[in-house]
Design a protein around this motif. Structure first.
Motif, PDB file in Angstrom:
ATOM      1  N   LYS A 160      -1.996   3.672   0.728  1.00 22.16           N
ATOM      2  CA  LYS A 160      -2.197   4.179   2.093  1.00 22.16           C
ATOM      3  C   LYS A 160      -1.349   5.435   2.302  1.00 22.16           C
ATOM      4  O   LYS A 160      -0.315   5.601   1.639  1.00 22.16           O
ATOM      5  CB  LYS A 160      -1.724   3.127   3.114  1.00 22.16           C
ATOM      6  CG  LYS A 160      -2.470   1.806   3.060  1.00 22.16           C
ATOM      7  CD  LYS A 160      -1.952   0.901   4.195  1.00 22.16           C
ATOM      8  CE  LYS A 160      -1.665  -0.499   3.696  1.00 22.16           C
ATOM      9  NZ  LYS A 160      -0.895  -1.337   4.601  1.00 22.16           N
ATOM     10  N   PRO A 161      -1.744   6.294   3.226  1.00 20.72           N
ATOM     11  CA  PRO A 161      -0.904   7.465   3.514  1.00 20.72           C
ATOM     12  C   PRO A 161       0.370   7.041   4.253  1.00 20.72           C
ATOM     13  O   PRO A 161       0.395   5.996   4.901  1.00 20.72           O
ATOM     14  CB  PRO A 161      -1.794   8.338   4.403  1.00 20.72           C
ATOM     15  CG  PRO A 161      -2.785   7.395   5.000  1.00 20.72           C
ATOM     16  CD  PRO A 161      -2.950   6.245   4.050  1.00 20.72           C
ATOM     17  N   GLY A 162       1.383   7.880   4.151  1.00 26.80           N
ATOM     18  CA  GLY A 162       2.623   7.627   4.895  1.00 26.80           C
ATOM     19  C   GLY A 162       3.665   6.939   4.043  1.00 26.80           C
ATOM     20  O   GLY A 162       3.349   6.013   3.297  1.00 26.80           O
TER      21      GLY A 162
ATOM     22  N   GLY B 258       0.790  -1.235   0.000  1.00 26.87           N
ATOM     23  CA  GLY B 258       0.000   0.000   0.000  1.00 26.87           C
ATOM     24  C   GLY B 258       0.818   1.280   0.000  1.00 26.87           C
ATOM     25  O   GLY B 258       0.261   2.366  -0.038  1.00 26.87           O
ATOM     26  N   GLU B 259       2.147   1.155   0.024  1.00 25.28           N
ATOM     27  CA  GLU B 259       2.996   2.354  -0.001  1.00 25.28           C
ATOM     28  C   GLU B 259       3.526   2.565  -1.419  1.00 25.28           C
ATOM     29  O   GLU B 259       4.209   1.708  -1.973  1.00 25.28           O
ATOM     30  CB  GLU B 259       4.171   2.195   0.985  1.00 25.28           C
ATOM     31  CG  GLU B 259       5.052   3.425   1.038  1.00 25.28           C
ATOM     32  CD  GLU B 259       6.132   3.328   2.124  1.00 25.28           C
ATOM     33  OE1 GLU B 259       5.867   2.764   3.206  1.00 25.28           O
ATOM     34  OE2 GLU B 259       7.249   3.805   1.871  1.00 25.28           O
ATOM     35  N   LYS B 260       3.171   3.728  -1.993  1.00 22.47           N
ATOM     36  CA  LYS B 260       3.573   4.016  -3.374  1.00 22.47           C
ATOM     37  C   LYS B 260       4.985   4.587  -3.387  1.00 22.47           C
ATOM     38  O   LYS B 260       5.215   5.695  -2.883  1.00 22.47           O
ATOM     39  CB  LYS B 260       2.582   4.991  -4.010  1.00 22.47           C
ATOM     40  CG  LYS B 260       2.759   5.164  -5.504  1.00 22.47           C
ATOM     41  CD  LYS B 260       1.630   5.997  -6.094  1.00 22.47           C
ATOM     42  CE  LYS B 260       1.847   6.210  -7.588  1.00 22.47           C
ATOM     43  NZ  LYS B 260       0.761   6.987  -8.192  1.00 22.47           N
ATOM     44  N   CYS B 261       5.925   3.822  -3.937  1.00 22.59           N
ATOM     45  CA  CYS B 261       7.339   4.200  -3.919  1.00 22.59           C
ATOM     46  C   CYS B 261       7.759   4.671  -5.306  1.00 22.59           C
ATOM     47  O   CYS B 261       7.837   3.862  -6.244  1.00 22.59           O
ATOM     48  CB  CYS B 261       8.205   3.000  -3.537  1.00 22.59           C
ATOM     49  SG  CYS B 261       7.816   2.271  -1.936  1.00 22.59           S
ATOM     50  N   PRO B 262       8.045   5.978  -5.475  1.00 19.84           N
ATOM     51  CA  PRO B 262       8.539   6.440  -6.776  1.00 19.84           C
ATOM     52  C   PRO B 262       9.918   5.862  -7.061  1.00 19.84           C
ATOM     53  O   PRO B 262      10.693   5.588  -6.141  1.00 19.84           O
ATOM     54  CB  PRO B 262       8.614   7.963  -6.616  1.00 19.84           C
ATOM     55  CG  PRO B 262       8.241   8.289  -5.235  1.00 19.84           C
ATOM     56  CD  PRO B 262       7.989   7.038  -4.467  1.00 19.84           C
TER      57      PRO B 262
END
Ligand code: FE2
Length: 351
Positions: A193-195, A136-140
């Protein structure tokens, strides 16, 4: 009697009568002594891993060709595997525990969500605009960033940019497959998700404590931006000019331990003109050049790494790294099997 004489005097398979050998085979039995020295050789292990070099200039057009030949729907993950001929190319392994692959994602493509038991990391090689969503964490993704997709966490890749994106995948797949523990599960597109861990842990020496409570996530940080790792190396070199080796280890910021259980990840800076002679250690290692130009010596083999080139070294082998430039620094990404060797109690450094 000397050890070598003992080695020479062990009985051979062909010394045994054929009917006796046949009877052993019928009962799934094998005599140990003809193979004893092969599995327990004197002093130094047998290594199938060969010092091997993969040129990015050579593989890049072949990877882009794969983009034309095979749509993402037919590949799921469009990867050319960097396979070590010592293990046999069909085994798709760089070393006993490491798998390496160069993955291509074209603009607009999506590599669907899945999770699996092997741990993976991505080292971004070229292109902007792609991202990996992990748990859920979007990593550029930017050149030199390290992004973790640890065991069991959902991950998928997308690309909103306008040019091809390529990254180097490092997995502990050969080991997990060998343990008969490798499998995957397909999933749905993840909600973001946020964060973001790389922001939460952006400053060294402090960690978030929600009402005095430390985080208990196994993988609190998933993206390690290159801009931060590079700055850490440059700060280290500037602060301690006499330091024998300018190197950082990618760690879990909550525990200080290696980021994953099986493989270890590091970044190393070679100052202008510097040569490093690495200690002879038990684990195999992979070297990927992020910036600069480096001559690598592995045993009696010599390779010249340009940016984005990769090579691998077997364990128990001397490795030297020489910055070819007398003017600017060189930066390497290193992966090795040291966490595994340490946990198993077989880690050795012979200096
Ligand atoms: Fe995956």
């Amino acid at each position: 009697m000397k050890d070598q004489d003992r080695f020479d005097t062990l009985g051979r398979l062909e010394d045994l009568p054929q009917d006796y050998r046949d009877e052993l085979t019928r009962h799934n039995l094998v005599p140990l002594w003809p193979s004893l020295r092969a599995v327990l050789p004197p002093g130094v292990p047998v290594r199938k891993t060969q010092a091997t070099f993969w040129s990015y200039a050579t593989l890049r057009p072949l990877l882009l060709k794969a983009g034309e030949l095979t749509p993402i729907e037919k590949a799921e993950r469009r990867v050319l595997v960097l396979a070590n001929p010592g293990h046999g190319l069909e085994k798709m392994q760089a070393s006993p525990a490491m798998y390496l692959g160069m993955q291509l994602l074209l603009p607009g493509e999506w590599a669907p969500a899945h999770r699996h038991t092997p741990n993976a990391v991505r080292m971004i090689v070229e292109g902007e605009g792609a991202y990996t969503t992990v748990d859920g964490e979007k990593c550029p993704m930017s050149r030199g960033d390290l992004i973790l997709t640890p065991t069991g966490l959902w991950h998928e890749h997308g690309h909103d940019g306008s040019a091809p994106v390529v990254w180097l995948d490092v997995l502990d797949l050969p080991l997990v497959y060998y343990m008969e523990a490798s499998y995957h599960v397909d999933g749905e597109r993840q909600a973001v998700k946020p964060g973001r861990g790389d922001r939460t842990y952006a400053r060294g020496g402090v960690v978030p404590t929600k009402v005095f409570q430390r985080q208990d996530k196994a993988y609190p940080m998933l993206r390690y931006p290159w801009v931060e790792a590079r700055a850490a190396l440059e700060a280290l070199a500037a602060d301690q000019p006499e330091l024998p080796s300018v190197q950082v280890t990618y760690v879990n910021p909550e525990t200080g331990s290696d980021v994953q259980n099986i493989l270890g990840y590091y970044a190393l800076m070679l100052r202008p003109g510097e040569t490093q002679h690495l200690p002879v250690r038990s684990p195999a290692a992979v070297f990927h050049l992020i910036e600069g130009g480096v001559d690598v010596g592995i045993g009696d083999q010599r390779f010249t790494l340009a940016e984005a080139d990769t090579c691998c070294a077997p364990g128990y082998t001397a490795v030297s790294l020489r910055n070819r430039s007398a003017k600017g620094p060189a930066f390497l990404f290193i992966a090795d099997e040291a966490p595994l060797h340490r946990k198993l109690g077989v880690f050795e450094s012979r200096g």
